[in-house]
Design a protein around this motif. Structure first.
Motif, PDB file in Angstrom:
ATOM      1  N   LEU A  47       0.815  -1.207   0.000  1.00 25.10           N
ATOM      2  CA  LEU A  47       0.000   0.000   0.000  1.00 25.10           C
ATOM      3  C   LEU A  47       0.851   1.261   0.000  1.00 25.10           C
ATOM      4  O   LEU A  47       0.536   2.247  -0.670  1.00 25.10           O
ATOM      5  CB  LEU A  47      -0.946  -0.005   1.206  1.00 25.10           C
ATOM      6  CG  LEU A  47      -1.972   1.137   1.251  1.00 25.10           C
ATOM      7  CD1 LEU A  47      -2.843   1.135   0.010  1.00 25.10           C
ATOM      8  CD2 LEU A  47      -2.819   1.032   2.512  1.00 25.10           C
ATOM      9  N   ALA A  48       1.972   1.244   0.731  1.00 20.58           N
ATOM     10  CA  ALA A  48       2.827   2.427   0.807  1.00 20.58           C
ATOM     11  C   ALA A  48       3.456   2.763  -0.545  1.00 20.58           C
ATOM     12  O   ALA A  48       3.559   3.930  -0.913  1.00 20.58           O
ATOM     13  CB  ALA A  48       3.916   2.222   1.856  1.00 20.58           C
ATOM     14  N   GLU A  51       0.374   3.871  -3.156  1.00 20.80           N
ATOM     15  CA  GLU A  51      -0.626   4.881  -2.774  1.00 20.80           C
ATOM     16  C   GLU A  51      -0.521   6.136  -3.626  1.00 20.80           C
ATOM     17  O   GLU A  51      -1.533   6.654  -4.116  1.00 20.80           O
ATOM     18  CB  GLU A  51      -0.464   5.226  -1.290  1.00 20.80           C
ATOM     19  CG  GLU A  51      -1.318   6.400  -0.822  1.00 20.80           C
ATOM     20  CD  GLU A  51      -2.809   6.117  -0.839  1.00 20.80           C
ATOM     21  OE1 GLU A  51      -3.590   7.075  -1.008  1.00 20.80           O
ATOM     22  OE2 GLU A  51      -3.186   4.946  -0.701  1.00 20.80           O
ATOM     23  N   SER A  52       0.683   6.657  -3.817  1.00 21.88           N
ATOM     24  CA  SER A  52       0.835   7.901  -4.575  1.00 21.88           C
ATOM     25  C   SER A  52       0.411   7.729  -6.025  1.00 21.88           C
ATOM     26  O   SER A  52      -0.225   8.616  -6.611  1.00 21.88           O
ATOM     27  CB  SER A  52       2.281   8.401  -4.495  1.00 21.88           C
ATOM     28  OG  SER A  52       3.177   7.443  -5.035  1.00 21.88           O
ATOM     29  N   LEU A  54      -1.802   5.508  -7.207  1.00 19.63           N
ATOM     30  CA  LEU A  54      -3.252   5.361  -7.244  1.00 19.63           C
ATOM     31  C   LEU A  54      -3.939   6.713  -7.082  1.00 19.63           C
ATOM     32  O   LEU A  54      -4.901   7.030  -7.801  1.00 19.63           O
ATOM     33  CB  LEU A  54      -3.715   4.405  -6.141  1.00 19.63           C
ATOM     34  CG  LEU A  54      -3.360   2.926  -6.322  1.00 19.63           C
ATOM     35  CD1 LEU A  54      -3.759   2.129  -5.089  1.00 19.63           C
ATOM     36  CD2 LEU A  54      -4.035   2.356  -7.564  1.00 19.63           C
ATOM     37  N   THR A  55      -3.453   7.509  -6.148  1.00 20.06           N
ATOM     38  CA  THR A  55      -4.055   8.825  -5.924  1.00 20.06           C
ATOM     39  C   THR A  55      -3.940   9.693  -7.170  1.00 20.06           C
ATOM     40  O   THR A  55      -4.908  10.364  -7.564  1.00 20.06           O
ATOM     41  CB  THR A  55      -3.369   9.528  -4.741  1.00 20.06           C
ATOM     42  OG1 THR A  55      -3.491   8.705  -3.576  1.00 20.06           O
ATOM     43  CG2 THR A  55      -4.023  10.869  -4.466  1.00 20.06           C
ATOM     44  N   GLN A  79      -1.313  -7.247   2.388  1.00 14.62           N
ATOM     45  CA  GLN A  79      -1.034  -6.155   1.463  1.00 14.62           C
ATOM     46  C   GLN A  79      -1.868  -6.285   0.195  1.00 14.62           C
ATOM     47  O   GLN A  79      -2.298  -5.273  -0.376  1.00 14.62           O
ATOM     48  CB  GLN A  79       0.458  -6.111   1.131  1.00 14.62           C
ATOM     49  CG  GLN A  79       1.342  -5.681   2.279  1.00 14.62           C
ATOM     50  CD  GLN A  79       0.995  -4.288   2.791  1.00 14.62           C
ATOM     51  OE1 GLN A  79       0.693  -3.385   2.017  1.00 14.62           O
ATOM     52  NE2 GLN A  79       1.043  -4.108   4.101  1.00 14.62           N
ATOM     53  N   VAL A  83      -4.295  -3.103  -0.774  1.00 16.13           N
ATOM     54  CA  VAL A  83      -4.209  -2.413  -2.058  1.00 16.13           C
ATOM     55  C   VAL A  83      -5.518  -2.549  -2.825  1.00 16.13           C
ATOM     56  O   VAL A  83      -6.023  -1.572  -3.402  1.00 16.13           O
ATOM     57  CB  VAL A  83      -3.027  -2.960  -2.887  1.00 16.13           C
ATOM     58  CG1 VAL A  83      -3.033  -2.355  -4.289  1.00 16.13           C
ATOM     59  CG2 VAL A  83      -1.706  -2.659  -2.190  1.00 16.13           C
ATOM     60  N   ARG A  86      -8.150  -0.293  -1.375  1.00 14.34           N
ATOM     61  CA  ARG A  86      -7.895   1.119  -1.697  1.00 14.34           C
ATOM     62  C   ARG A  86      -8.333   1.433  -3.126  1.00 14.34           C
ATOM     63  O   ARG A  86      -8.893   2.508  -3.394  1.00 14.34           O
ATOM     64  CB  ARG A  86      -6.409   1.415  -1.514  1.00 14.34           C
ATOM     65  CG  ARG A  86      -6.017   2.867  -1.803  1.00 14.34           C
ATOM     66  CD  ARG A  86      -6.761   3.844  -0.925  1.00 14.34           C
ATOM     67  NE  ARG A  86      -6.266   5.201  -1.103  1.00 14.34           N
ATOM     68  CZ  ARG A  86      -7.003   6.297  -0.919  1.00 14.34           C
ATOM     69  NH1 ARG A  86      -8.280   6.179  -0.554  1.00 14.34           N
ATOM     70  NH2 ARG A  86      -6.492   7.486  -1.082  1.00 14.34           N
ATOM     71  N   PRO A 247       4.531   6.143  -9.379  1.00 12.27           N
ATOM     72  CA  PRO A 247       4.675   6.350  -7.934  1.00 12.27           C
ATOM     73  C   PRO A 247       5.882   7.207  -7.633  1.00 12.27           C
ATOM     74  O   PRO A 247       6.771   7.377  -8.473  1.00 12.27           O
ATOM     75  CB  PRO A 247       4.873   4.926  -7.401  1.00 12.27           C
ATOM     76  CG  PRO A 247       5.527   4.210  -8.538  1.00 12.27           C
ATOM     77  CD  PRO A 247       4.933   4.805  -9.799  1.00 12.27           C
TER      78      PRO A 247
END
Length: 281
Positions: A47-48, A51-52, A54-55, A79, A83, A86, A247
């Motif tokens: 996820l870490a 995340e960027s 995906l956002t 994980q 993911v 999210r 990312p």
């Protein structure tokens, strides 16, 4: 014309940006799914690390769809779930369809990620499925005896040292692990059924951990079509441009530094290679 006039003439006129195209944002989910990636490794998924991307993918103004480009042999179930959840959260908030595209492998946790999409596609040579649970390790008791090494382990709690690799394997520990595997397998199967619904066939070997090539995966209902990302997106959204959502790079990579050689890094590399090797890659 002066230099100032030449520069001014090249500046865009406010409010005159031309026709803005629709966008299909692409997120690359490549690598083993693990909670502990290397500081430099971008070939891992958790996820870490995603995340960027995906956002950014879901943040386009004229977003028509998000495409997940998946190439993963699986990995950590938590994980995988984080993911996938999210992705669904962002898709529901933005009300846009999500399409998944399997490359070499979308297996085990990789297929868990694919099921976060509304539709799944694969190449005819892609390996898809592996709906099961696996874990592995090593036993070092013989090695300790050979070199005369004494193992000293102190615990509070009778089950604290379960599956310790330096102690003989106990039948009750194996039974506990098998129970955990069964519970995780049920969660995996439930997620696949929830996302794929009546598109799945009733094949007996669907949830045995087996893996199939693209065309067979289509027949089983694991995917919705055979085709590449550009083929499908080009047909579905002919007027949209493809935008890759990258990312953020890890800190050491941004500084241009290389990862130090270490025994831990070597073990991680061996573990990663083993995950891919299960599919001949």
């Amino acid at each position: 014309m002066s230099v100032t006039d030449k520069l001014t003439s090249r500046l865009p006129v406010l409010g005159d940006r031309g026709e803005r195209k629709d966008v299909v944002a692409v997120v690359k989910l490549h690598g083993v799914i693990t909670p502990t990636p290397s500081p430099l490794a971008r070939g891992s998924i958790n996820l870490a690390t995603v995340e960027s991307a995906l956002t950014r993918a879901f943040d386009h103004d004229r977003l028509k769809a998000v495409a997940l480009q998946i190439n993963s042999p699986g990995g950590a179930p938590t994980q995988s779930g984080l993911v996938a959840e999210r992705i669904r959260q962002l898709a529901d908030e933005n009300q846009v369809p999500v399409l998944a595209f399997a490359e070499d492998v979308a297996a085990s946790g990789g297929y868990w990620l694919a099921c976060a999409a509304d539709e799944i596609y694969a190449h005819r040579t892609s390996m898809v499925g592996s709906i099961g649970v696996i874990s592995g390790g090593f036993g070092f008791t013989g090695l300790l005896e050979r070199f005369g090494i004494e193992r000293r382990l102190h615990t509070a709690g009778s089950n604290k040292s379960r599956l310790d690799p330096f102690s003989p394997e106990k039948p009750e520990d194996v039974a506990w692990l098998e129970k955990m595997h069964s519970q995780l397998h049920e969660l995996f199967v439930g997620w696949v059924k929830q996302r794929r619904g009546d598109r799945l066939t009733d094949a007996e070997d669907l949830f045995t951990g087996d893996v199939w090539l693209g065309q067979k995966a289509l027949e089983l209902g694991l995917i919705d079509g055979v085709g590449s990302l550009r083929q499908v997106v080009g047909k579905r959204f002919p007027d949209a441009e493809i935008s890759i959502a990258e990312p953020k790079k890890p800190l050491l990579a941004r500084l241009g530094l290389s990862a130090p050689a270490a025994a831990g890094a070597l073990l991680d590399a061996v573990s990663t290679k083993a995950a891919w090797s299960r599919y001949g890659l």
